[in-house]
Design an enzyme around this catalytic site. Structure first.
Site, PDB file in Angstrom:
ATOM      1  N   GLU A 250      29.349  -7.973  -5.611  1.00 36.51           N
ATOM      2  CA  GLU A 250      27.929  -8.154  -5.313  1.00 36.51           C
ATOM      3  C   GLU A 250      27.357  -6.964  -4.548  1.00 36.51           C
ATOM      4  O   GLU A 250      26.225  -6.565  -4.764  1.00 36.51           O
ATOM      5  CB  GLU A 250      27.732  -9.451  -4.510  1.00 36.51           C
ATOM      6  CG  GLU A 250      26.275  -9.731  -4.239  1.00 36.51           C
ATOM      7  CD  GLU A 250      26.005 -11.062  -3.557  1.00 36.51           C
ATOM      8  OE1 GLU A 250      26.869 -11.950  -3.604  1.00 36.51           O
ATOM      9  OE2 GLU A 250      24.920 -11.193  -2.977  1.00 36.51           O
TER      10      GLU A 250
ATOM     11  N   SER B 135      19.110 -18.451  -5.433  1.00 40.08           N
ATOM     12  CA  SER B 135      18.392 -17.778  -6.523  1.00 40.08           C
ATOM     13  C   SER B 135      18.751 -18.428  -7.849  1.00 40.08           C
ATOM     14  O   SER B 135      19.931 -18.705  -8.095  1.00 40.08           O
ATOM     15  CB  SER B 135      18.751 -16.288  -6.571  1.00 40.08           C
ATOM     16  OG  SER B 135      18.423 -15.661  -5.370  1.00 40.08           O
TER      17      SER B 135
ATOM     18  N   GLY C 125      25.720 -21.031  -4.580  1.00 38.68           N
ATOM     19  CA  GLY C 125      25.384 -21.935  -3.484  1.00 38.68           C
ATOM     20  C   GLY C 125      26.204 -21.612  -2.256  1.00 38.68           C
ATOM     21  O   GLY C 125      27.197 -22.277  -1.966  1.00 38.68           O
TER      22      GLY C 125
ATOM     23  N   SER D  30      24.510 -19.900   1.002  1.00 36.91           N
ATOM     24  CA  SER D  30      23.745 -20.021   2.248  1.00 36.91           C
ATOM     25  C   SER D  30      23.261 -21.441   2.497  1.00 36.91           C
ATOM     26  O   SER D  30      22.957 -22.182   1.563  1.00 36.91           O
ATOM     27  CB  SER D  30      22.527 -19.093   2.210  1.00 36.91           C
ATOM     28  OG  SER D  30      22.924 -17.791   1.906  1.00 36.91           O
TER      29      SER D  30
HETATM   30  C1  LIG Z   1      15.844 -12.605  -2.129  1.00 38.24           C
HETATM   31  C2  LIG Z   1      17.015 -13.377  -1.594  1.00 38.24           C
HETATM   32  C3  LIG Z   1      17.872 -14.000  -2.476  1.00 38.24           C
HETATM   33  C4  LIG Z   1      18.953 -14.749  -1.984  1.00 38.24           C
HETATM   34  N1  LIG Z   1      19.760 -15.382  -2.885  1.00 38.24           N
HETATM   35  C5  LIG Z   1      20.778 -16.143  -2.422  1.00 38.24           C
HETATM   36  C6  LIG Z   1      21.596 -16.879  -3.333  1.00 38.24           C
HETATM   37  O1  LIG Z   1      21.413 -16.817  -4.544  1.00 38.24           O
HETATM   38  N2  LIG Z   1      22.563 -17.666  -2.849  1.00 38.24           N
HETATM   39  C7  LIG Z   1      22.813 -17.757  -1.508  1.00 38.24           C
HETATM   40  O2  LIG Z   1      23.749 -18.469  -1.153  1.00 38.24           O
HETATM   41  N3  LIG Z   1      22.074 -17.082  -0.610  1.00 38.24           N
HETATM   42  C8  LIG Z   1      21.057 -16.278  -1.038  1.00 38.24           C
HETATM   43  N4  LIG Z   1      20.271 -15.608  -0.141  1.00 38.24           N
HETATM   44  C9  LIG Z   1      20.510 -15.782   1.283  1.00 38.24           C
HETATM   45  C10 LIG Z   1      21.077 -14.555   1.979  1.00 38.24           C
HETATM   46  O3  LIG Z   1      22.425 -14.352   1.606  1.00 38.24           O
HETATM   47  C11 LIG Z   1      20.910 -14.778   3.489  1.00 38.24           C
HETATM   48  O4  LIG Z   1      19.516 -14.733   3.746  1.00 38.24           O
HETATM   49  C12 LIG Z   1      21.619 -13.728   4.322  1.00 38.24           C
HETATM   50  O5  LIG Z   1      23.012 -13.878   4.220  1.00 38.24           O
HETATM   51  C13 LIG Z   1      21.208 -13.793   5.809  1.00 38.24           C
HETATM   52  O6  LIG Z   1      21.382 -15.089   6.301  1.00 38.24           O
HETATM   53  P1  LIG Z   1      20.198 -15.866   7.084  1.00 38.24           P
HETATM   54  O7  LIG Z   1      18.968 -15.765   6.229  1.00 38.24           O
HETATM   55  O8  LIG Z   1      20.717 -17.206   7.456  1.00 38.24           O
HETATM   56  O9  LIG Z   1      19.916 -15.011   8.387  1.00 38.24           O
HETATM   57  P2  LIG Z   1      20.726 -15.064   9.759  1.00 38.24           P
HETATM   58  O10 LIG Z   1      22.194 -15.021   9.481  1.00 38.24           O
HETATM   59  O11 LIG Z   1      20.208 -16.188  10.589  1.00 38.24           O
HETATM   60  O12 LIG Z   1      20.304 -13.688  10.413  1.00 38.24           O
HETATM   61  C14 LIG Z   1      19.015 -13.487  11.034  1.00 38.24           C
HETATM   62  C15 LIG Z   1      19.029 -12.126  11.708  1.00 38.24           C
HETATM   63  O13 LIG Z   1      20.037 -12.091  12.732  1.00 38.24           O
HETATM   64  C16 LIG Z   1      20.937 -11.010  12.507  1.00 38.24           C
HETATM   65  N5  LIG Z   1      22.302 -11.410  12.865  1.00 38.24           N
HETATM   66  C17 LIG Z   1      22.886 -12.610  12.607  1.00 38.24           C
HETATM   67  N6  LIG Z   1      24.168 -12.605  13.058  1.00 38.24           N
HETATM   68  C18 LIG Z   1      24.382 -11.373  13.611  1.00 38.24           C
HETATM   69  C19 LIG Z   1      25.505 -10.735  14.232  1.00 38.24           C
HETATM   70  N7  LIG Z   1      26.676 -11.361  14.378  1.00 38.24           N
HETATM   71  N8  LIG Z   1      25.356  -9.453  14.660  1.00 38.24           N
HETATM   72  C20 LIG Z   1      24.177  -8.787  14.499  1.00 38.24           C
HETATM   73  N9  LIG Z   1      23.081  -9.336  13.939  1.00 38.24           N
HETATM   74  C21 LIG Z   1      23.180 -10.599  13.487  1.00 38.24           C
HETATM   75  C22 LIG Z   1      20.857 -10.720  11.009  1.00 38.24           C
HETATM   76  O14 LIG Z   1      21.220  -9.392  10.709  1.00 38.24           O
HETATM   77  C23 LIG Z   1      19.375 -10.980  10.744  1.00 38.24           C
HETATM   78  O15 LIG Z   1      18.619  -9.846  11.061  1.00 38.24           O
HETATM   79  C24 LIG Z   1      19.183 -14.851  -0.592  1.00 38.24           C
HETATM   80  C25 LIG Z   1      18.317 -14.193   0.295  1.00 38.24           C
HETATM   81  C26 LIG Z   1      17.243 -13.481  -0.188  1.00 38.24           C
HETATM   82  C27 LIG Z   1      16.331 -12.811   0.791  1.00 38.24           C
END
Ligand SMILES: Cc1cc2nc3c(=O)[nH]c(=O)nc-3n(C[C@H](O)[C@H](O)[C@H](O)COP(=O)(O)OP(=O)(O)OC[C@H]3O[C@@H](n4cnc5c(N)ncnc54)[C@H](O)[C@@H]3O)c2cc1C
Length: 365
Positions: A241, A158, A124, A126
């Protein structure tokens, strides 16, 4: 220097290949089987072989074998698409976190079920407003007597709907810089006040969920490590990871199906396959360095970046090889849809590039 495999390693690989083929025959294959292949019976079979926690230290119930042995098994099982999902996150990450940072009581309480393949854990981390920028997370845990009381929301969790425990990253203090007040708690998923809502992904699966916490009481003894030190502790977990072979072989089963169909008489196809094979071997070398403890600190960001970019190239190759048929080919279509996630989960490629630039190369922000 001798780069060849030892006889024992070759034997282990041959055994892992057999186990993988048998599992795929009985349970089916999935692309990214460490997330999409949820199969507790198979986890128990692997546990009976001693393959869960094979490289954990003996004092914590593991077999104390070299990390390379674990890598060989993972490469064969996940590379074939065998369903390792039900124990994967716990074995790879939560167990090592608990034996590194946890109390003796937590180690006795939680590690045996992971080793037996009987416990599924989720992470937990994100939140809707905190993905890449973890320090902005808002789920909070407030101390109340012998408990913490947790309120907030997680997303993309997940295994959220099938887990026994969530490894929760939450805010325990609002004082000081944002990253300094974050802590890690073990929370039982059957605690009153937890609501789980699965999210359907574009591949048709629903492995990740929204998880809501309303006045959830968690014993204070479930705090892992030092209060407020989660940011540092999480960075150590992310090494497990990001630096593992799972990031290189997630869609290898898909690749094999593409190879079966590819026109190898076409020089352009041969060239592309040669490039993919070369990149695969380079990715493997990066993973070896992680497994052998030879990678510089933080380098797992570069390993994950390289490996998952490779996985996207594999998906492109597969899509082109199948052409329009890809849309009709059941598991292949699902695998291709799923491939979009490789370079997002566990840290997006952009974020990993920032880490490599700032923390490894020392470039200015
Ligand atoms: C299949 C899958 C499984 C997952 N499982 C888990 C899980 O089990 N537990 C969990 O906690 N999370 C999980 N996640 C979440 C995952 O860790 C996040 O999606 C990831 O960290 C990106 O965060 P966000 O989706 O909030 O995107 P954001 O952080 O909002 O990013 C959106 C875009 O902006 C870009 N960006 C953001 N900040 C910057 C910066 N400073 N410089 C340059 N570019 C930037 C990013 O690269 C991206 O392209 C999962 C995600 C997926 C797709």
């Amino acid at each position: 220097m001798d780069f060849s495999w030892t006889a024992q390693q070759q034997q282990l690989r041959a055994e892992a290949k057999e186990v993988a083929a048998d599992a795929v025959a009985r349970y089916g294959w999935t692309a990214d089987s460490w997330i999409n292949g949820y199969c507790p019976p198979f986890a128990r079979e692997l546990a009976a072989r001693g393959w869960i926690g094979i490289s954990w230290p003996k004092e914590f119930g593991g077999a104390g074998r070299p990390a390379i042995d674990r890598m060989i098994i993972a490469e064969e099982l996940i590379g074939a698409g065998a369903p390792v999902g039900s124990y994967w996150v716990a074995e790879r990450q939560m167990g090592p976190s608990i034996f590194t940072f946890g109390t003796a009581d937590q180690q006795q309480r939680y590690l045996p079920a992971i080793l037996a393949g009987e416990a599924t854990w989720c992470i937990g981390m994100s939140e809707p407003g905190a993905g890449s920028d973890l320090a902005s997370l808002r789920t909070r845990a407030v101390r109340d007597g012998e408990d913490f009381v947790v309120n907030g929301q997680k997303i993309w969790t997940s295994f959220g709907a099938v887990s026994d425990f969530v490894y929760l990253i939450c805010r325990t203090s609002a004082d000081g810089p944002p990253h300094a007040g974050i802590s890690e708690l073990i929370v039982s998923m059957d605690s009153p006040g937890i609501e789980v809502r699965p999210i359907k992904d574009m591949a048709g699966g629903a492995h990740f969920c929204e998880v809501f916490f309303t006045d959830v009481r968690v014993p204070a003894t479930n705090l892992v490590g030092v209060a407020g030190a989660a940011f540092k502790q999480t960075m150590r977990q992310l090494e497990h990871e990001r630096g593992g072979i799972d990031r290189l072989v997630s869609n290898h089963a898909l690749y094999r199906r593409a190879l079966d169909r590819a026109d190898m008489t076409d020089p352009l196809v041969r060239q592309e396959v040669a490039q993919l094979e070369t990149r695969y071997r380079l990715g493997r070398l990066l993973v070896y360095r992680e497994a052998l403890g030879q990678a510089p600190k933080g380098f797992s960001a570069a390993t994950k970046l390289f490996c998952t970019e490779h996985e996207r190239k594999v998906a492109d190759f597969t899509a082109r090889t199948f052409g329009a048929d890809a849309m009709l080919a059941g598991d292949v279509s699902r695998g291709l849809c799923y491939a979009n996630s490789y370079t997002i989960m566990g840290g997006t490629s952009n974020i990993l590039r920032n880490i490599v630039a700032e923390r490894i190369l020392g470039l200015p922000r």
